[in-house]
Motif scaffolding. Structure first.
Motif, PDB file in Angstrom:
ATOM      1  N   LEU A  52       0.900  -1.275   0.113  1.00 58.21           N
ATOM      2  CA  LEU A  52       0.011   0.046   0.186  1.00 58.21           C
ATOM      3  C   LEU A  52       1.102   1.384  -0.054  1.00 58.21           C
ATOM      4  O   LEU A  52       0.634   2.078  -0.604  1.00 58.21           O
ATOM      5  CB  LEU A  52      -1.023   0.066   1.131  1.00 58.21           C
ATOM      6  CG  LEU A  52      -2.091  -0.972   1.258  1.00 58.21           C
ATOM      7  CD1 LEU A  52      -2.825  -0.932   2.600  1.00 58.21           C
ATOM      8  CD2 LEU A  52      -2.741  -1.220  -0.085  1.00 58.21           C
ATOM      9  N   LEU A  53       1.777   1.256   0.792  1.00 57.97           N
ATOM     10  CA  LEU A  53       2.664   2.556   0.878  1.00 57.97           C
ATOM     11  C   LEU A  53       3.700   2.600  -0.557  1.00 57.97           C
ATOM     12  O   LEU A  53       3.921   3.780  -0.825  1.00 57.97           O
ATOM     13  CB  LEU A  53       3.760   2.452   2.199  1.00 57.97           C
ATOM     14  CG  LEU A  53       4.578   3.557   2.240  1.00 57.97           C
ATOM     15  CD1 LEU A  53       3.667   4.971   2.421  1.00 57.97           C
ATOM     16  CD2 LEU A  53       5.503   3.522   3.698  1.00 57.97           C
ATOM     17  N   LYS A  54       3.838   1.412  -0.929  1.00 56.47           N
ATOM     18  CA  LYS A  54       4.641   1.409  -2.165  1.00 56.47           C
ATOM     19  C   LYS A  54       3.920   2.071  -3.180  1.00 56.47           C
ATOM     20  O   LYS A  54       4.529   2.993  -4.183  1.00 56.47           O
ATOM     21  CB  LYS A  54       5.088  -0.148  -2.785  1.00 56.47           C
ATOM     22  CG  LYS A  54       6.266  -0.680  -1.846  1.00 56.47           C
ATOM     23  CD  LYS A  54       6.449  -2.022  -2.537  1.00 56.47           C
ATOM     24  CE  LYS A  54       7.533  -2.657  -1.853  1.00 56.47           C
ATOM     25  NZ  LYS A  54       8.064  -4.115  -2.392  1.00 56.47           N
ATOM     26  N   ALA A  55       2.587   1.791  -3.347  1.00 57.55           N
ATOM     27  CA  ALA A  55       1.794   2.463  -4.351  1.00 57.55           C
ATOM     28  C   ALA A  55       1.626   3.969  -3.981  1.00 57.55           C
ATOM     29  O   ALA A  55       1.557   4.685  -5.150  1.00 57.55           O
ATOM     30  CB  ALA A  55       0.547   1.832  -4.265  1.00 57.55           C
ATOM     31  N   ILE A  56       1.658   4.436  -3.055  1.00 59.38           N
ATOM     32  CA  ILE A  56       1.585   5.704  -2.577  1.00 59.38           C
ATOM     33  C   ILE A  56       2.872   6.495  -2.863  1.00 59.38           C
ATOM     34  O   ILE A  56       2.527   7.435  -3.440  1.00 59.38           O
ATOM     35  CB  ILE A  56       1.008   5.995  -1.156  1.00 59.38           C
ATOM     36  CG1 ILE A  56      -0.414   5.534  -0.842  1.00 59.38           C
ATOM     37  CG2 ILE A  56       1.402   7.204  -0.487  1.00 59.38           C
ATOM     38  CD1 ILE A  56      -1.342   6.182  -1.358  1.00 59.38           C
ATOM     39  N   ILE A  57       3.857   5.848  -2.553  1.00 59.84           N
ATOM     40  CA  ILE A  57       5.050   6.903  -2.702  1.00 59.84           C
ATOM     41  C   ILE A  57       5.963   6.410  -3.952  1.00 59.84           C
ATOM     42  O   ILE A  57       7.035   7.203  -4.080  1.00 59.84           O
ATOM     43  CB  ILE A  57       6.102   6.451  -1.548  1.00 59.84           C
ATOM     44  CG1 ILE A  57       6.721   5.007  -1.491  1.00 59.84           C
ATOM     45  CG2 ILE A  57       5.489   6.977  -0.287  1.00 59.84           C
ATOM     46  CD1 ILE A  57       7.671   4.739  -0.345  1.00 59.84           C
TER      47      ILE A  57
END
Length: 304
Positions: A132-137
Motif C-alpha cells: 500500500l505504501l509502495k503504491a502511494i510513494i
C-alpha cells in the motif's frame, strides 16, 4: 494507445492479451478517467487478477500486488520498521550515543537526550514499505492490485477506506503521506463474504462471470494456439454443459486452459467420454463434482 476512450481501452487490453467485453472496457476507462478504484467480483478463475495485470501492461505501469488473507493487518500491508537495521546502526554509532548522553546527571536526562535523537532512527531510511505504501510513494503512476479483499477481516477493509478516499496513508512517526501519483486500484473478490457499503461506494463495480462460448473460445485460441479448431469447439461446448451441473465449484477459465493443455499432451483429436473421464482431475477440484460429471459424461460430450 491508452485509455483515451472505451474503444482504445478495449484495444489496449486486447493488445495486452486480455479478451474483454465492452462492459469491462467501459468500467476500466471510467475508473482511469475518474481516478476511481474498481471492485471486481466474480467466481474464482474468471480473469479478475488478469485484468489488473493487463491494465498495468497496457498503461506501461508497475503492478504492485497485495495478496489478502485472514489476519492481514496494517503492518504487513502498509509498512514496517526495519528493527534489525536500526539495531545495527545503533551498534555502529555507539560512540555518538555516548556523546549524546555525556554530561547527563541523571538517567532521566540521558533518556531525554536520546529521545531528542529518536527521529534519526524513525526516518525513511529505516522504513520498509509494503504494497500500500509502495503504491502511494511510487515515483511513477502504478497499478495497485488488492487481491481477494473478501478474505481479509472487516477491520482491514475499514482501514482501506482512507486510502481509497483520499489516496493517503498516515504513519504515526512520520505523518501523512499523500500519493505522489494516484494509482489505478483494482480490488478483487471471490464473494467469500459481502463487502461493506462504505467500500462499495468508493469503487466502480464490475462483475465478471463465466464467459460465453465465443469469448471463451477466443481466450483458448490466444492462450493455447496448438489446439485444433474441432477439439476446441468440442471442449468449449462440454465445459458449458459441465458448468450447468450442480457442482460445488464450477470449472473456470483457468480449468479450461489447463484442460486444453492436457488434451494436447494426450495428443487427442476429438473429445470422447473416455477422454473426459481420463482428465476429470484437471476439470474438477472436488471428488463429488468429478463423480457427478462422470455420471453425466454422455450428456457432456453429446455434440449431435
Amino acid at each position: 494507445m491508452g485509455f483515451n476512450d472505451v474503444e482504445t481501452t478495449r484495444a489496449t487490453l486486447e493488445e495486452a492479451g486480455y479478451v474483454c467485453t465492452t462492459e469491462i472496457a467501459t468500467v476500466v476507462f471510467l475508473a482511469a478517467a475518474g481516478d476511481k478504484p474498481v471492485l471486481v467480483e466474480g467466481p474464482a478463475g474468471v480473469g479478475k487478477t488478469e485484468l489488473a495485470k493487463a491494465v498495468a501492461q497496457g498503461l506501461g505501469r508497475e503492478l504492485i500486488r497485495l495478496q489478502c488473507y485472514e489476519g492481514l493487518d496494517e503492518a504487513k500491508a502498509l509498512y514496517e520498521w526495519e528493527y534489525a537495521k536500526q539495531l545495527l546502526y545503533t551498534q555502529i554509532v555507539r560512540d555518538k550515543i555516548s556523546d549524546v548522553v555525556a554530561g547527563a546527571q541523571t538517567l532521566s536526562e540521558a533518556v531525554d537526550g536520546i529521545a531528542a535523537e529518536a527521529d534519526a532512527f524513525f526516518s525513511e531510511r529505516f522504513l520498509l514499505p509494503r504494497p500500500l505504501l509502495k503504491a502511494i510513494i511510487a515515483p511513477a503512476p502504478a497499478v495497485l492490485l488488492i487481491d481477494e479483499i473478501d478474505k481479509a477481516d472487516p477491520e482491514f477493509e475499514a482501514f482501506l477506506l482512507e486510502l481509497l478516499s483520499d489516496f493517503q496513508v498516515t504513519i504515526p512517526e512520520l505523518g501523512t503521506r499523500r500519493a505522489v501519483h494516484v494509482p489505478f486500484v483494482v480490488l478483487t473478490s471471490n464473494s467469500f463474504r459481502d463487502m461493506s457499503d462504505a467500500l462499495k461506494r468508493r469503487c466502480l463495480h464490475l462483475y465478471i462471470d463465466y464467459p460465453g462460448p465465443e469469448i471463451e473460445r477466443e481466450i483458448v485460441a490466444r492462450r493455447i494456439p496448438g489446439l485444433s479448431d474441432r477439439l476446441a469447439d468440442q471442449m468449449i461446448a462440454a465445459m458449458a454443459r459441465i458448468r450447468r451441473l450442480d457442482l460445488k465449484k464450477k470449472p473456470s477459465i483457468s480449468e479450461t486452459l489447463d484442460w486444453a493443455r492436457a488434451l494436447i499432451s494426450l495428443q487427442l483429436e476429438t473429445l470422447s467420454p473416455a477422454a473426459v473421464i481420463a482428465t476429470l482431475n484437471v476439470i474438477c477440484k472436488h471428488r463429488e463434482d468429478a463423480e457427478q460429471v462422470r455420471r453425466e459424461v454422455d450428456q457432456v460430450v453429446n455434440f449431435h
